[in-house]
Design an enzyme around this catalytic site. Sequence first.
Site, mmCIF file in Angstrom:
data_model
loop_
_atom_site.group_PDB
_atom_site.id
_atom_site.type_symbol
_atom_site.label_atom_id
_atom_site.label_comp_id
_atom_site.label_asym_id
_atom_site.label_seq_id
_atom_site.Cartn_x
_atom_site.Cartn_y
_atom_site.Cartn_z
ATOM 1 N N ARG A 73 -12.714 2.985 8.347
ATOM 2 C CA ARG A 73 -11.560 2.853 9.049
ATOM 3 C C ARG A 73 -10.385 3.101 10.291
ATOM 4 N NH1 ARG A 73 -8.863 3.829 3.790
ATOM 5 N NH2 ARG A 73 -7.051 1.808 5.550
ATOM 6 N N PRO A 125 0.296 -1.274 0.134
ATOM 7 C CA PRO A 125 -0.224 -0.013 0.204
ATOM 8 C C PRO A 125 0.652 1.211 0.039
ATOM 9 C CG PRO A 125 -0.828 -1.137 1.778
ATOM 10 C CD PRO A 125 -0.005 -1.869 0.991
ATOM 11 N N GLU A 126 1.546 1.541 0.986
ATOM 12 C CA GLU A 126 1.427 3.339 1.208
ATOM 13 C C GLU A 126 3.093 3.698 0.042
ATOM 14 O OE1 GLU A 126 0.636 4.853 5.477
ATOM 15 O OE2 GLU A 126 -0.359 2.830 5.055
ATOM 16 N N LYS A 156 1.142 6.492 -4.739
ATOM 17 C CA LYS A 156 0.886 5.249 -4.598
ATOM 18 C C LYS A 156 1.021 4.423 -6.151
ATOM 19 C CE LYS A 156 -1.084 6.145 0.168
ATOM 20 N NZ LYS A 156 -2.799 5.700 0.490
#
Length: 279
Positions: free
Chosen positions: A269, A2-3, A59
């Site tokens: 989240r 992901p990041e 990303k």
Amino acid sequence: MPELPEVEAVVRTLRPLVQKQRIRSVHVLHPIAVKPQSASHLARFATDRRIRCVTRKGKYVLLVLDRGLLTLHFRLDGQLLWFSSPNEFLERANQPKNGVHVDVAFEFGTGVLGFADRRHFGRVHAWESIENSTGLSSLGVDGLSKDFTVARFRELLSASVRPLKDFLMDQNRVAGLGNIYSCESLWHARLNPRRRAGSLKPHESRRLHKAIVSVLARALECCLHPAPDFRDSAWWFQGLEKILRVYGREGKPCRRCRAPIQRVVRGGRSTYYCRRCQK
DNA sequence: CCTGCTACCTGATGGC
DNA sequence: TGCCATCAGGTAGCAG
């Protein structure tokens, strides 16, 4: 994958494999991975093009071609795989027995690159230019770039009334932070995720800027040692958990003040923070 | 324009 | 063991 730090590590590993290589053919095994574009569009666009360079914005992984570009976005679970030959690719990819899952594959003279995501959130897209991609063209300043200065960061903060956590997650302001590193940065800066971005005092925005830069740099170091292994579909970044100070530590003592870490949920989240020392 | 909410998918995990 | 609920590192698209 992901990041930002994870994606940066992927880019550095991918670069020597495909830069300057010609894409011999494109296989779209799960067309959902190219939505809302079509498999034939991607194939027509990329086949026989040369990859001029491999780079990154936020990303997104960018494969800049001699004309146009491809973007890869891993969302939550996407990953890259490398097969040393078309034969190995055919034997291993999407086979009922012990097959590795592949959505899209690019064949090169030196091997086959697979884009895999069993959850089918990740995307592979083709663009004439960066401006034609809404996601890409609206990205904010990259968290690892030289343009991410304290002055620029202050400007962005003061223009927003959103809670800091939402602000940091917004890719159109600072690109690259996701849920984990947003939480981590706020913890290091001792700032409450609910604080309004525009309410920060100069010393607080300086602190947050410094926290973001160091969190990303530290994570990148971790992501590069060991470097990603595209040959192993089970491979994942090792040791990230040991650099995390607050993420995932609900109920455990804050590593600074020992108060229990809180978890609050918004929009599905989780945000982790210390109620006592993040003000 | 900005903000907040939901949909998009699959797999792992934990409680009962 | 089986079943169900919950959770997961993200973003596009939409309504207000």
